[in-house]
Design an enzyme around this catalytic site. Structure first.
Site, PDB file in Angstrom:
ATOM      1  N   SER A  51     -17.497  28.284 -15.303  1.00  0.00           N
ATOM      2  CA  SER A  51     -16.185  27.646 -15.330  1.00  0.00           C
ATOM      3  C   SER A  51     -16.052  26.591 -14.240  1.00  0.00           C
ATOM      4  O   SER A  51     -15.358  25.597 -14.423  1.00  0.00           O
ATOM      5  CB  SER A  51     -15.068  28.688 -15.198  1.00  0.00           C
ATOM      6  OG  SER A  51     -15.223  29.463 -14.035  1.00  0.00           O
ATOM      7  N   GLU A  52     -16.720  26.788 -13.080  1.00  0.00           N
ATOM      8  CA  GLU A  52     -16.763  25.740 -12.064  1.00  0.00           C
ATOM      9  C   GLU A  52     -18.080  25.796 -11.296  1.00  0.00           C
ATOM     10  O   GLU A  52     -18.693  26.862 -11.153  1.00  0.00           O
ATOM     11  CB  GLU A  52     -15.621  25.853 -11.036  1.00  0.00           C
ATOM     12  CG  GLU A  52     -14.329  25.190 -11.443  1.00  0.00           C
ATOM     13  CD  GLU A  52     -13.369  26.142 -12.092  1.00  0.00           C
ATOM     14  OE1 GLU A  52     -12.290  25.698 -12.527  1.00  0.00           O
ATOM     15  OE2 GLU A  52     -13.694  27.336 -12.170  1.00  0.00           O
ATOM     16  N   THR A  53     -18.464  24.621 -10.801  1.00  0.00           N
ATOM     17  CA  THR A  53     -19.551  24.481  -9.838  1.00  0.00           C
ATOM     18  C   THR A  53     -19.007  23.725  -8.641  1.00  0.00           C
ATOM     19  O   THR A  53     -18.336  22.701  -8.796  1.00  0.00           O
ATOM     20  CB  THR A  53     -20.753  23.735 -10.440  1.00  0.00           C
ATOM     21  OG1 THR A  53     -21.310  24.531 -11.506  1.00  0.00           O
ATOM     22  CG2 THR A  53     -21.829  23.473  -9.399  1.00  0.00           C
TER      23      THR A  53
END
Length: 287
Positions: A51-53
């Site tokens: 969902s995020e990096t």
């Protein structure tokens, strides 16, 4: 660690807000001397698929940080910040790290414990306001909920702590467990209103909550743990005079089979930063 095909950049993979050696929300972490250009960071985030990096590079004694979901850049991500804090502790030892985001400056504390890794962030300032009735109706239609499903003690609200969220509190735990929606419609609603997620919650007591967080704006059906939404929820509870006693605990991801635990500590000072903490674990290497 794994290597992205985008210019052979090393991506560390950690799960934030984990429950022992399971659960938690996976995040990519890229730590380099300089940040890649935005298009490359976006491509890496899409390839990683979480969902995020989080991307971090040193600036003096501090760190410049940007967050990318598979489809968009986001201004702040709590679970990726926890993952970053744990990654920095592994590299540099236990400590408090100052982070420069696009629109805010925050800190994350990373440490190694007998049980593994842990981190705690101090959020950007919080704020909240009642949600407009038309917006609430649209959101209820999205999930096939009715007004009678809502908990009247916790009116629908828009809350922020570095990112913007719609909060809908459900009176029945079973209705939360049954959450369903169409991803394209959810994405349209969230992008139109600038929401990072829609935070669906159920209060099991003054200090204990269950939560689900659709993240369609970033191309993700649901987040197993959402630190930014947890911070925003704490600010909202403070604003409405909820009897929080200085802290809340949120269980998220259970309905996905990915149990995650978030702890939030906060004062009664309106708008003040809140502390979001949890465990982290290194993800198994991909084969």
């Amino acid at each position: 660690m794994t290597t992205s095909s985008a210019n052979a950049i090393i991506v560390e993979r950690l799960a934030a807000f984990s429950e022992g050696d399971m659960g938690g929300n996976p995040a990519g972490v890229v730590i380099r001397q300089t940040l890649p250009d935005p298009a490359e960071m976006q491509a890496i985030a899409k390839e990683v698929g979480y969902s995020e990096t989080a991307f971090a590079a040193p600036i003096g004694q501090d760190w410049r940080v940007r967050y990318f979901a598979p489809e968009i850049e986001v201004p702040f991500c709590g679970h990726a910040t926890i993952a970053l804090g744990a990654a920095l502790a592994m590299r540099h030892g236990d400590g408090l790290f100052r982070l420069h985001l696009n629109d805010a400056r925050i800190t994350v504390e990373g440490r190694r414990t007998d049980r593994g890794l842990a981190a705690a962030l101090q959020s950007p300032p919080t704020r909240s306001a009642p949600a407009e009735p038309q917006l609430v109706e649209e959101a209820l239609r999205l999930f096939d909920y009715r007004k009678k499903d809502l908990d009247p003690r916790l009116p629908p609200a828009i809350a922020e702590a570095g990112a913007r969220h719609l909060i809908l509190a459900l009176a029945d735990r079973a209705r939360l467990a049954a959450m369903r929606y169409e991803l394209p419609a959810g994405r349209q609603l969230m992008l139109a209103n600038g929401f990072a997620t829609i935070s669906l919650i159920h209060a099991e007591g003054p200090q204990h909550f269950r939560s689900r967080n659709p993240f369609a704006a970033g191309g993700v059906y649901e987040d197993p743990a959402t630190g930014a939404a947890a911070a925003a929820l704490a600010g909202y509870l403070r604003d409405i005079g909820w009897p929080h006693g200085g802290s809340i605990e949120i269980m998220q991801g259970e309905d996905m089979g990915v149990p995650s635990r978030l702890r939030v500590e906060f004062s009664d000072e309106p708008g003040a930063s809140v502390r979001v903490s949890g465990s982290a674990r290194v993800m198994p290497k991909e084969t």
